[in-house]
Design a protein around this motif. Structure first.
Motif, PDB file in Angstrom:
ATOM      1  N   TYR A  90       5.154  -4.649  -9.438  1.00 29.03           N
ATOM      2  CA  TYR A  90       4.619  -4.261 -10.750  1.00 29.03           C
ATOM      3  C   TYR A  90       5.182  -2.910 -11.211  1.00 29.03           C
ATOM      4  CZ  TYR A  90       1.355  -8.111 -11.252  1.00 29.03           C
ATOM      5  OH  TYR A  90       0.825  -9.356 -11.451  1.00 29.03           O
ATOM      6  N   GLY A  91       6.134  -2.394 -10.453  1.00 27.13           N
ATOM      7  CA  GLY A  91       6.775  -1.121 -10.841  1.00 27.13           C
ATOM      8  C   GLY A  91       5.827   0.061 -10.769  1.00 27.13           C
ATOM      9  N   ILE A  92       4.805  -0.025  -9.926  1.00 24.94           N
ATOM     10  CA  ILE A  92       3.851   1.090  -9.814  1.00 24.94           C
ATOM     11  C   ILE A  92       4.409   2.118  -8.836  1.00 24.94           C
ATOM     12  CG2 ILE A  92       1.507   1.746  -9.081  1.00 24.94           C
ATOM     13  CD1 ILE A  92       0.618  -1.131  -9.839  1.00 24.94           C
ATOM     14  N   ALA A  93       4.600   3.338  -9.328  1.00 26.10           N
ATOM     15  CA  ALA A  93       5.146   4.396  -8.468  1.00 26.10           C
ATOM     16  C   ALA A  93       4.068   4.868  -7.499  1.00 26.10           C
ATOM     17  CB  ALA A  93       5.629   5.555  -9.324  1.00 26.10           C
ATOM     18  N   TRP A  94       4.489   5.164  -6.269  1.00 25.79           N
ATOM     19  CA  TRP A  94       3.512   5.555  -5.241  1.00 25.79           C
ATOM     20  C   TRP A  94       4.104   6.634  -4.358  1.00 25.79           C
ATOM     21  CZ3 TRP A  94       5.152   4.853  -0.192  1.00 25.79           C
ATOM     22  CH2 TRP A  94       6.266   4.020  -0.027  1.00 25.79           C
ATOM     23  N   HIS A  95       3.240   7.247  -3.565  1.00 29.47           N
ATOM     24  CA  HIS A  95       3.723   8.238  -2.599  1.00 29.47           C
ATOM     25  C   HIS A  95       2.821   8.221  -1.370  1.00 29.47           C
ATOM     26  CE1 HIS A  95       0.589  10.294  -4.933  1.00 29.47           C
ATOM     27  NE2 HIS A  95       0.370  11.021  -3.852  1.00 29.47           N
ATOM     28  N   GLU A  96       3.404   8.673  -0.248  1.00 31.82           N
ATOM     29  CA  GLU A  96       2.588   8.821   0.963  1.00 31.82           C
ATOM     30  C   GLU A  96       2.079  10.250   0.978  1.00 31.82           C
ATOM     31  OE1 GLU A  96       4.410   7.792   4.717  1.00 31.82           O
ATOM     32  OE2 GLU A  96       2.877   8.903   5.837  1.00 31.82           O
ATOM     33  N   GLN A 101      -1.254   7.485   4.376  1.00 27.48           N
ATOM     34  CA  GLN A 101      -2.083   7.122   3.214  1.00 27.48           C
ATOM     35  C   GLN A 101      -1.230   6.984   1.947  1.00 27.48           C
ATOM     36  OE1 GLN A 101      -4.905  10.343   3.062  1.00 27.48           O
ATOM     37  NE2 GLN A 101      -5.652   9.939   5.120  1.00 27.48           N
ATOM     38  N   LEU A 102      -1.234   5.787   1.348  1.00 31.94           N
ATOM     39  CA  LEU A 102      -0.419   5.568   0.150  1.00 31.94           C
ATOM     40  C   LEU A 102      -1.288   5.627  -1.113  1.00 31.94           C
ATOM     41  CD1 LEU A 102       1.986   2.692   1.297  1.00 31.94           C
ATOM     42  CD2 LEU A 102       2.016   5.134   1.858  1.00 31.94           C
ATOM     43  N   PHE A 103      -0.809   6.394  -2.079  1.00 36.97           N
ATOM     44  CA  PHE A 103      -1.526   6.607  -3.345  1.00 36.97           C
ATOM     45  C   PHE A 103      -0.615   6.246  -4.516  1.00 36.97           C
ATOM     46  CE2 PHE A 103      -5.290   9.322  -2.435  1.00 36.97           C
ATOM     47  CZ  PHE A 103      -5.088   9.571  -1.094  1.00 36.97           C
ATOM     48  N   CYS A 104      -1.227   5.902  -5.657  1.00 35.32           N
ATOM     49  CA  CYS A 104      -0.452   5.763  -6.903  1.00 35.32           C
ATOM     50  C   CYS A 104      -0.016   7.161  -7.340  1.00 35.32           C
ATOM     51  CB  CYS A 104      -1.325   5.208  -8.027  1.00 35.32           C
ATOM     52  SG  CYS A 104      -1.968   3.571  -7.724  1.00 35.32           S
ATOM     53  N   ASP A 105       1.191   7.253  -7.895  1.00 36.90           N
ATOM     54  CA  ASP A 105       1.598   8.529  -8.513  1.00 36.90           C
ATOM     55  C   ASP A 105       0.788   8.750  -9.784  1.00 36.90           C
ATOM     56  OD1 ASP A 105       3.502   8.722  -6.599  1.00 36.90           O
ATOM     57  OD2 ASP A 105       5.247   8.521  -7.940  1.00 36.90           O
TER      58      ASP A 105
END
Ligand code: FDA
Length: 391
Positions: A90-96, A101-105
């Motif tokens: 879905y092209g959702i940017a994320w970061h650890e 722990q992975l979160f949405c940007d």
């Protein structure tokens, strides 16, 4: 009379939406009934609004349940990588952020939107403001009375979560239904919850807002994360984690010297006899915390003037500081609910009731509780998929 649905899912939260999308995309006719005015409310506030949507290290060892093996099958068949693939699709940017722990940007709304898009792809009907007043089961079919209308389905999925944060509309309806169907419920209790201090320990409330990296231990389970002092007691990730293992009456031990190995203080005495315990602790911990710890230990003198025995005792106390919480902040502040529908009642492969074919339970409603850090959503996704693929 309309054609019966293949499945009615009660609750448009993380597990319910995931399960609905999977079943819908397999061609099942699915209706989701949600009590509140919009779906996924807990997703929206999760992770400080950025949704810690999974933990890359999630495995069965990160979950608490009367049956620690129960979660294995679902977690193995739908992994953090699988969810990440969906998020990336879905092209959702994320970061650890930390510790896997992975979160949405951007925003948690992206996760809810993604789940609703997945539901739409499966032609799932999501009905909000649904007031479910009764559920009946007869001749292999379920009849749900919602907003005054009877709705029929061949399967019913309990995905109404747990009662943590009732202010947000969380309910214990899952347990009510379970009892109606004769399913055992493991006593629900607040977890990932701040603990409260009383008695002499109220002194620590004076340093409300101070946090420090520690190792916290309750019932032999330890977490190396930050602890936070609050105006009611103890919080912060380390405390929330151990709260799931803590029982009323148990102590919580805190190691304030995670980096200071055994003999640390004697070594410092040799290196710098003019130093004080306070000056050393102030290097490792916030000043106000260091001061209060030294005040409680009562060792104000220079290390060179202190007997080794006193230094050993101080070091031991600092590495195993025993707090005696007098309670927790309860369901009002608990991030999750421990306990719930007993796993003994369910198939670990499909989440279907062993006794009542067609009845399923998923997500937080079930007696599987994850650690803090994206584990609870991973259970919601995995158990939702297990049921959604079986309905
Ligand atoms: P969930 O609670 O999501 O959904 C249940 C749904 O059922 C709700 O929409 C509710 O309104 C509905 N419902 C209730 N009673 C009903 C009834 N009688 N009829 C119809 N519908 C009904 N976890 C994590 O992994 N990472 C994180 O970042 C966070 N952050 C976080 C922050 C805060 C403040 C909280 C309170 C919790 C978290 N969590 C978390 C935990 C996570 O939110 C939780 O484990 C999942 O949302 C559980 O998913 P479920 O679908 O089981 O329940």
């Amino acid at each position: 009379m309309t054609e019966p649905y293949d499945a009615i899912i009660l609750g448009a939260g993380a597990a319910g939406l995931m399960g609905a999308a999977r079943a819908g995309q397999r061609g099942k006719r699915v209706l989701v009934l949600e009590k509140s005015e919009k779906p996924g409310k807990k997703i929206l506030i999760s992770g400080g609004g950025r949704c810690n949507f999974t933990n890359i290290h999630a495995g069965p060892a990160n979950y608490i349940s009367a049956n620690p093996h129960f979660a294995k099958s679902a977690l193995a068949r739908y992994t953090p990588r699988d969810f990440l693939e969906l998020v990336e699709g879905y092209g959702i940017a994320w970061h650890e952020k930390t510790l896997g722990q992975l979160f949405c940007d951007g925003s948690a709304q992206q996760i809810t939107d993604m789940l609703l898009a997945e539901c739409a792809q499966g032609a799932v009907e999501v009905r909000c403001n649904a007031d479910v007043t009764a559920v009946e089961h007869d001749a292999g079919r379920f009849a749900v009375m919602a907003s005054g209308q009877p709705i029929i389905a061949t399967s019913l999925v309990i995905a109404t979560g747990g009662p943590s944060i009732p202010k947000m509309g969380a309910t214990g309806y899952a347990y009510e239904l379970a009892r109606q169907f004769g399913l055992k419920v493991v006593e629900p209790r607040p977890a990932l919850v701040p603990l409260t201090l009383g008695g002499e320990e109220v002194l620590f409330r004076e340093i409300s807002g101070v946090s420090a990296p520690v190792i916290a231990t309750a019932n032999k389970t330890s977490f190396a994360e930050a602890a936070l002092f609050t105006h009611r007691g103890l919080s912060g990730p380390a405390i929330l984690q151990v709260s799931s293992y803590w029982r009323p009456g148990d102590p919580v031990e805190i190691d304030f010297l995670p980096d200071g190995g055994e003999g640390w203080l004697l070594e410092k005495k040799r290196e710098n006899p003019r130093a004080t315990l306070k000056s050393l602790l102030r290097e490792a911990l916030p000043d106000r915390l260091a001061d209060i710890l030294v005040e409680k230990i009562g060792l104000e003198t220079e290390l060179g003037n202190a007997p080794d025995k006193a230094l050993r005792a101080a070091e031991q106390r600092l590495s195993r500081w025993s707090f005696h919480p007098n309670g927790s902040e309860g369901f009002a502040k608990a991030e999750v609910t421990m306990g719930g529908i007993s796993t003994a009642e369910l198939s670990s492969k499909t989440m279907e009731s062993k006794r009542i074919p067609g009845l399923y339970a998923i997500g937080e409603a079930v007696d599987v509780t994850g650690w803090l850090g994206g584990y609870n959503f991973q259970w919601a996704w995995a158990s939702g998929v297990a049921a959604g693929d079986a309905l």
